[in-house]
Scaffold this active site. Sequence first.
Site, PDB file in Angstrom:
ATOM      1  N   TRP A   1      17.053 -21.250  15.995  1.00 28.52           N
ATOM      2  CA  TRP A   1      17.092 -21.255  14.529  1.00 28.52           C
ATOM      3  C   TRP A   1      18.476 -20.940  14.008  1.00 28.52           C
ATOM      4  O   TRP A   1      18.933 -21.550  13.038  1.00 28.52           O
ATOM      5  CB  TRP A   1      16.019 -20.337  13.956  1.00 28.52           C
ATOM      6  CG  TRP A   1      14.660 -20.905  14.218  1.00 28.52           C
ATOM      7  CD1 TRP A   1      13.669 -20.358  14.982  1.00 28.52           C
ATOM      8  CD2 TRP A   1      14.159 -22.184  13.768  1.00 28.52           C
ATOM      9  NE1 TRP A   1      12.587 -21.212  15.030  1.00 28.52           N
ATOM     10  CE2 TRP A   1      12.864 -22.330  14.305  1.00 28.52           C
ATOM     11  CE3 TRP A   1      14.691 -23.214  12.990  1.00 28.52           C
ATOM     12  CZ2 TRP A   1      12.073 -23.461  14.072  1.00 28.52           C
ATOM     13  CZ3 TRP A   1      13.906 -24.343  12.755  1.00 28.52           C
ATOM     14  CH2 TRP A   1      12.623 -24.457  13.296  1.00 28.52           C
TER      15      TRP A   1
ATOM     16  N   LYS B   1       4.819 -18.281   8.542  1.00 26.69           N
ATOM     17  CA  LYS B   1       4.686 -17.359   9.666  1.00 26.69           C
ATOM     18  C   LYS B   1       3.917 -16.114   9.229  1.00 26.69           C
ATOM     19  O   LYS B   1       2.916 -15.753   9.835  1.00 26.69           O
ATOM     20  CB  LYS B   1       6.042 -16.931  10.218  1.00 26.69           C
ATOM     21  CG  LYS B   1       6.993 -17.961  10.877  1.00 26.69           C
ATOM     22  CD  LYS B   1       6.675 -19.386  10.784  1.00 26.69           C
ATOM     23  CE  LYS B   1       7.485 -20.365  11.597  1.00 26.69           C
ATOM     24  NZ  LYS B   1       8.897 -20.438  11.424  1.00 26.69           N
TER      25      LYS B   1
ATOM     26  N   ASP C   1      18.015 -15.079   7.821  1.00 28.50           N
ATOM     27  CA  ASP C   1      16.802 -15.881   7.986  1.00 28.50           C
ATOM     28  C   ASP C   1      15.742 -14.948   8.559  1.00 28.50           C
ATOM     29  O   ASP C   1      15.800 -14.575   9.727  1.00 28.50           O
ATOM     30  CB  ASP C   1      17.087 -17.057   8.932  1.00 28.50           C
ATOM     31  CG  ASP C   1      15.840 -17.893   9.221  1.00 28.50           C
ATOM     32  OD1 ASP C   1      14.752 -17.553   8.713  1.00 28.50           O
ATOM     33  OD2 ASP C   1      15.971 -18.894   9.961  1.00 28.50           O
TER      34      ASP C   1
HETATM   35  C1  LIG Z   1       9.960 -21.554  11.492  1.00 26.31           C
HETATM   36  C2  LIG Z   1      11.362 -21.102  11.311  1.00 26.31           C
HETATM   37  C3  LIG Z   1      12.309 -21.877  10.626  1.00 26.31           C
HETATM   38  C4  LIG Z   1      11.997 -23.245  10.081  1.00 26.31           C
HETATM   39  O1  LIG Z   1      11.272 -23.137   8.921  1.00 26.31           O
HETATM   40  P1  LIG Z   1      10.872 -24.407   8.050  1.00 26.31           P
HETATM   41  O2  LIG Z   1      10.046 -23.778   6.993  1.00 26.31           O
HETATM   42  O3  LIG Z   1      10.125 -25.339   8.940  1.00 26.31           O
HETATM   43  O4  LIG Z   1      12.120 -25.016   7.523  1.00 26.31           O
HETATM   44  C5  LIG Z   1      13.575 -21.362  10.465  1.00 26.31           C
HETATM   45  N1  LIG Z   1      13.910 -20.162  10.953  1.00 26.31           N
HETATM   46  C6  LIG Z   1      13.034 -19.398  11.626  1.00 26.31           C
HETATM   47  C7  LIG Z   1      13.465 -18.068  12.157  1.00 26.31           C
HETATM   48  C8  LIG Z   1      11.730 -19.834  11.820  1.00 26.31           C
HETATM   49  O5  LIG Z   1      10.852 -19.077  12.496  1.00 26.31           O
END
Ligand SMILES: *Cc1c(COP(=O)(O)O)cnc(C)c1O
Length: 360
Positions: free
Chosen positions: A102, A194, A170
């Site tokens: 990520w 999540k 993030d």
């Molecule tokens: C799932 C995830 C993403 C991607 O998220 P989207 O909503 O599909 O753009 C980005 N960063 C992390 C840490 C994730 O777990």
Amino acid sequence: VTAIFNFGAGPAALPRAVYLQAQAEMLDWQGSGLSILEVSHRSAAFIALYEQAVADLRELLDIPAHYQVLFLQGGATAQFSMVPANLLRGKGKADYIQTGTWSDKAILEARRYCDVHIAASSAASGYTFAPKQWAVRPDTAYVHYTANETIHGVEFHTLPETGAVPLACDMSSSILSRPVDVARHGIIYAGAQKNIGPAGLTVVIVREDLMGQVLPGQPAMVDYQLLAEHRSMYNTPPTFAIYIASLVFKWLKQQGGVAALQVLNHRKAELLYHCIDQSNLYINRVQPQDRSLMNVPFTLDDPGLETEFLRQAEAHGLLQLKGHRSVGGLRASLYNAMPFAGVQALVRFMDDFARTHGFS
Ligand SMILES: *Cc1c(COP(=O)(O)O)cnc(C)c1O
């Protein structure tokens, strides 16, 4: 009937109580005679829901008053570009911590906007730890890190000091799993699917002084300042996803908030890591102090047993344990909605599976 436990990494399991409430009021939301799915986002009732959801999130994460909370779309992935588009503020430089898939994607996107410097990386190890020291350029616009690498199962449990340089985080797969010092961050963002609610909603928490300097030529939908002025409703917001998230926030408060969840999340993760570490079948290569409480990837000493493991797990009601397609292996995600009993059931199954295949 076997209880079903969903260990998927996202879209992930949500609390059963939330589904039951949504089901009960699906056809008639708050006596309106309408489904929440067809209520105007401009109606007083929806605005009240929105404001309450923001207030509940502020309370849960103890968000200071000088931060804006936005409920956007485009996933965490859209934030990979919105963060540089808004936070560069004429600086042209941003520093990134590289800890897995990520952060790699965030870095790739940031390179479209600016000079990116990798201030720390665990790539050479195959992403098995969270760096403890960062070489940050003093004139960088911000330092970006990924709080929890969902695929590699690496989590930051402490952060280096970055002084006056804003941190951009993030937090997609660990937000609301424990308390966080929001004030140490310039921006925190998370895809909802999540630990918050349905896919299609993205939560952004941004410090007010970092807004209002979006790069010239950007689309309106990228400008945090504009989106904040319109209370996330510059266009039609993801109303159903916001509604479900509002129920999840209420549920979290009933559980005792994120401090209580943190205790439970520690117990769940400890149980599973103990099972893995005492076994000679299951392997997790992440350095123990940096292991994720939310996503536990593991492989089998005999990879030929993977298909059989997944087949039998499914027969026991233990679903979506397949690892991410990019790394293979197996992965158990233990977000807030996963009850302790789910991890107990998984560990019981794993112990039995190891023994019946000649391992301990
Ligand atoms: C799932 C995830 C993403 C991607 O998220 P989207 O909503 O599909 O753009 C980005 N960063 C992390 C840490 C994730 O777990």
